[in-house]
Design a protein around this motif. Sequence first.
Motif, PDB file in Angstrom:
ATOM      1  N   MET A   1      -5.521 -83.048  29.438  1.00  0.00           N
ATOM      2  CA  MET A   1      -4.545 -81.963  29.307  1.00  0.00           C
ATOM      3  C   MET A   1      -4.169 -81.882  27.845  1.00  0.00           C
ATOM      4  O   MET A   1      -3.882 -82.903  27.221  1.00  0.00           O
ATOM      5  N   ASP A   2      -4.202 -80.674  27.280  1.00  0.00           N
ATOM      6  CA  ASP A   2      -3.938 -80.586  25.850  1.00  0.00           C
ATOM      7  C   ASP A   2      -2.457 -80.799  25.552  1.00  0.00           C
ATOM      8  O   ASP A   2      -1.599 -80.650  26.418  1.00  0.00           O
ATOM      9  N   ARG A   3      -2.193 -81.170  24.307  1.00  0.00           N
ATOM     10  CA  ARG A   3      -0.860 -81.523  23.839  1.00  0.00           C
ATOM     11  C   ARG A   3       0.185 -80.455  24.170  1.00  0.00           C
ATOM     12  O   ARG A   3       1.265 -80.765  24.663  1.00  0.00           O
ATOM     13  N   HIS A   4      -0.188 -79.205  23.935  1.00  0.00           N
ATOM     14  CA  HIS A   4       0.762 -78.115  24.102  1.00  0.00           C
ATOM     15  C   HIS A   4       1.204 -78.009  25.569  1.00  0.00           C
ATOM     16  O   HIS A   4       2.394 -77.924  25.883  1.00  0.00           O
ATOM     17  N   THR A   5       0.222 -78.048  26.475  1.00  0.00           N
ATOM     18  CA  THR A   5       0.525 -77.940  27.904  1.00  0.00           C
ATOM     19  C   THR A   5       1.300 -79.162  28.383  1.00  0.00           C
ATOM     20  O   THR A   5       2.249 -79.039  29.158  1.00  0.00           O
ATOM     21  N   PHE A   6       0.880 -80.334  27.920  1.00  0.00           N
ATOM     22  CA  PHE A   6       1.577 -81.572  28.283  1.00  0.00           C
ATOM     23  C   PHE A   6       3.057 -81.473  27.940  1.00  0.00           C
ATOM     24  O   PHE A   6       3.923 -81.749  28.758  1.00  0.00           O
TER      25      PHE A   6
END
Length: 275
Positions: free
Chosen positions: A111-116
Amino acid sequence: DEQRQRLSEAVKNIFLFRSLDHDQIGEVLDAMFERRVTEGENVIRQGDDGDNFYVIESGVYNIYVKNENDAEPRLVGNYDNSGSFGELALMYNLPRAATIQAVTSGALWAMDRHTFRRILLKSACRKRKMYEALLENVPMLKTLEKYERLNLADALIPKVYVPGQQIIMQGDSADGMYFVEDGTVRITMAKENNEEKEISRVSVGGYFGELALVTKKARAASVYAVGKAKLAFLDVEAFERLLGPCMDLMKRNIEDYENELLKIFGSKANISDIR
Ligand code: 1OR
Ligand code: 1OR
């Protein structure tokens, strides 16, 4: 469909996701993408900026940490076909705290940083913060690394009991243990059809319900809330995964129970039966 099925299986055992509601879990499932890794690959390098968070679908991964004084990175643990990693850098805006190397080939959900940060940051941080003080003040947990206490905070489930409410019934099978966040509980025991006798009280910073998990036997006593009690519940699966380092201390406390038991019920009590 098949992919989503595998993903939701992998995600079930991730303690960090316990702070999420049903809709948020759905969002998590939508956002995750698969990443295949090859044997020997460094998935995360200590010191790098954080890009993704990972849930393990398969594979074995070693954890290495290199402190200032270390000449070489030290192997501090591993993941064996389950678990997750890479949350620290994303949650706290820090460089990666460890190197994660694939020992075998494997598959990860990323899961990418932004979504996390969008989905998880608020609820997961709140929960870690909420239990930080409690877990720092439980003497038994002093043996854990700070990182291990954070994982424990993720896994805890808050429970509230009204005055007099039964929490544990002697003789039942065990599904977890409890830490006392607020209030007091009383522990009672009945031997051979005798009436229940209060044997002990536990209040803030204490714990109970560990005995049956350690001995793999039925509950040895009943437990009731005295006033209103706020507890943190740790289920048996999380207990086994997270409290290994505390096992010796818990076993030592169980020896104290046996000595107390002798005093209360006299020499006739068969103390071997709690083992
Ligand atoms: P990250 O984003 O910092 C490396 O990237 C990941 O390794 C980290 O998130 C954790 O998910 C994972 N200390 C720090 N990070 C650890 C540790 C760890 N274990 C796994 N990670 N320790 C190991 C405790 C058994 C403490 C070592 C002193
Ligand atoms: P459990 O899983 O058996 C009941 O569920 C809990 O009560 C038990 O774990 C312990 O956490 C607690 N002294 C203090 N606490 C006790 C005792 C105990 N027994 C159970 N609990 N004594 C009895 C030992 C069998 C000693 C008498 C003071």
